[in-house]
Structures are given as structure tokens and as C-alpha cells.
Design an enzyme around this catalytic site. Structure first.
Site, PDB file in Angstrom:
ATOM      1  CG  ASP A 138      27.222 -18.605  12.881  1.00 14.03           C
ATOM      2  OD1 ASP A 138      27.355 -18.272  14.066  1.00 14.03           O
ATOM      3  OD2 ASP A 138      27.085 -17.794  11.945  1.00 14.03           O
ATOM      4  CE  LYS A 139      23.052 -27.952  13.265  1.00 13.89           C
ATOM      5  NZ  LYS A 139      21.600 -28.227  13.409  1.00 13.89           N
TER       6      LYS A 139
END
Length: 315
Positions: A138-139
């Protein structure tokens, strides 16, 4: 710019009775089912020399020749973005991704991603699906990612992920005092009403998360987490499901909880940590070319380490 590559295989007995498109998805996991179907329909796939429809049932033992027309990654722009590369050879790349870096271009993040950076670093990746990236973080999750530099390596890494032999270990700081480790074995699928979220759902895909206590604090627990599967948001969803959400998680963390009796320094540290406290610390794979097991570790990023330091002082 397109290139054509020829792949050959033999239908194993285990795929006897399966549809042609289904069997090819098993044999050539680099490519999507829709792409394989289009190649079958265009005559780019021959089974014992014959062109057959996607729904053809196989007997086992047939010889497959696939002429794959590969489109190089032209829609992704190469961008000179700094990368922390822990290992690189002619076959694979191991990257230490910082929090805040998006892995793939998508709506809202058309550039400035890891994929843009990889394409600039190694232009040869234009001919590899997703520029060689076979899994994602995830970012706002930091840590280790692997990428393939050849189609053969890509296939090997995908197969290792599917066989659940890739060793992935994470550090996660959760809300609440866990007394012991355990396993969450619950399927995960799209949330029923919010398509940007995921949730434990009976009809979801299998997902298994193992966790053990690494360090205890009065109101938090640092966990070491090992994944058997790699579903989107898996750790975040599973830990929230058992009521120990990740600190700072903006989607699954719920309302911000400040422990009773916390000092001003601790309150400030918790409030200012604006991302999920999750770090991909360890990654181990079988090298696609040498067959050797290799393993890498990533140190905790400064923001995560600082938060733990404050919690230790308060403890």
C-alpha cells in the site's frame, strides 16, 4: 512498440478435463485470462498444431505453442525518481520502498510511482508485465518489494507467490495489548458498500495471516506478521477484524484512541503518525536463475522507529 515471443508447454495430467483458457492461465500466469483468450481466438495458440476455441476441453499431454505479441509499457512514463535498491542483477530487483510512494499508476496517481521509477532505472522492464512488479505494498506501507527483469524471472516469482513459498515478514504496531500470537484465517473480499475498502467476507478469497508478539506496551503491541497469502489490505483488514487495528490506519483504524494517562509526548506522537504502522521488514525468495534461497531485511523507517521510542520511554 510490440514484440513477439514464443512459449511452449505440455498440458500436464493435472489439467486434463480443463478448458483451454483455464489451463493456459495455469501454465502462463504472467498473462491475464482475457489476454490469453484473445490470443487463442486470434490463432496465436496452437494445440498439437491445431487452433482450438477457448472452451475446448483438454485430455492432457497436448503440446502447446503460444505466439505472444507483447506490448511494451508505453502508457507509463519513465521518471527519474530516487530508488533504494538493496539488490540487483540481470534477473531481479529488490527495492526498499518508502512510505508515501504509490506502486502502480492509477486514477489519482498517474505518475510519480514506483513503476515510473523502475522504468527509468531499467528501460528493459518495458517488456515485462507491470514493469516486473509481481506484488505490491500500500502507498503508506514501507519496506521490501521484488521485481523481475525477465519474463522467465517474472513467471518464477509469480509461481512462488502462488505456491506460498515467498517468505514475507512485517512489523506492525497495533492498538491494544495482545497477550499472545495467533493466526487469522478468514477470507477477504471487497466491502459491500465501499468499493475502496476490503473486509472479511464468506465469499471472499482465502487469506491467512500469522502474528506473534515482538514487544508489549501498556496500550499497544508490536507484532511480527507472516503472510501465507497476499490479499489487498490483508494485514490491515485481519487485524481490525480481531479488534486490534493498526495504529494510524486511516481506513481500518477506527476512531483515534489516546490511552488514559498518556503523556503529552506520547499523545503528540500518536496524533502525528498519519499512516498505518506497517513495515515489510523481511523478504525471502528462491532466486529464479540460481535456485539459491536469498533473504533481505529493511530497517524501520525513522517515523516508525521514533514512535516506538516514545512508547518505550512511557512504558
Amino acid at each position: 512498440m510490440n514484440s513477439t515471443r514464443i512459449f511452449t508447454a505440455e498440458i500436464p495430467p493435472s489439467l486434463a478435463g480443463r478448458r483451454l483458457d483455464q489451463a493456459l492461465s495455469e501454465l502462463f500466469p504472467d498473462f491475464s485470462r482475457s489476454r490469453l483468450q484473445s490470443w487463442i481466438k486470434s490463432g496465436s495458440v496452437r494445440i498439437d498444431g491445431a487452433v482450438l476455441p477457448p472452451k475446448h476441453r483438454l485430455l492432457g499431454g497436448e503440446h502447446v505453442v503460444l505466439r505472444a505479441t507483447l506490448e511494451e509499457t508505453a502508457t507509463v512514463e519513465a521518471q527519474d525518481i530516487p530508488l533504494s535498491i538493496l539488490f540487483e542483477d540481470e534477473t531481479i530487483l529488490i527495492i526498499d520502498k518508502p512510505a508515501g510512494l504509490v506502486v502502480h499508476p492509477a486514477a489519482g496517481h498517474r505518475d510519480g510511482t514506483l513503476q515510473n521509477a523502475l522504468l527509468h532505472h531499467a528501460p528493459v522492464l518495458a517488456g515485462i508485465p507491470r514493469c516486473g512488479i509481481v506484488h505490491r505494498l500500500d502507498k503508506d506501507t514501507s519496506g521490501l518489494l521484488m521485481a523481475a527483469k525477465t519474463l522467465t524471472a517474472h513467471k518464477s516469482l509469480v509461481e512462488q507467490l502462488q505456491a506460498r513459498t515467498v517468505h514475507r515478514e512485517y512489523l506492525a504496531l497495533v492498538q491494544g495489548a495482545l497477550t499472545a500470537g495467533g493466526t487469522v484465517d478468514e477470507p477477504i473480499g471487497r466491502h459491500r458498500t465501499d468499493r475502496k475498502r476490503f473486509a472479511v467476507r464468506e465469499e471472499g478469497k482465502p487469506a491467512i495471516t500469522h502474528y506473534r508478539v515482538a514487544e508489549r506496551f501498556p496500550h499497544h503491541t508490536l507484532l511480527r506478521i507472516k503472510l501465507e497469502t497476499g490479499r489487498t489490505h490483508q494485514i490491515r483488514v485481519h487485524m481490525a477484524h480481531i479488534h486490534y487495528p493498526l495504529v494510524g490506519d486511516p481506513i481500518y483504524g477506527g476512531r483515534l484512541k489516546i490511552p488514559a494517562g498518556a503523556s503529552a509526548e506520547q499523545i503528540s506522537a500518536i496524533r502525528s503518525f498519519k499512516r498505518q504502522a506497517l513495515h515489510a521488514e523481511k523478504l525471502g525468495i528462491i532466486h529464479p536463475a540460481t535456485g539459491e534461497y536469498m533473504e533481505w531485511r529493511s530497517p524501520l523507517p525513522a517515523d516508525f522507529a521514533d514512535l516506538l521510542a516514545v512508547l518505550r520511554e512511557q512504558a
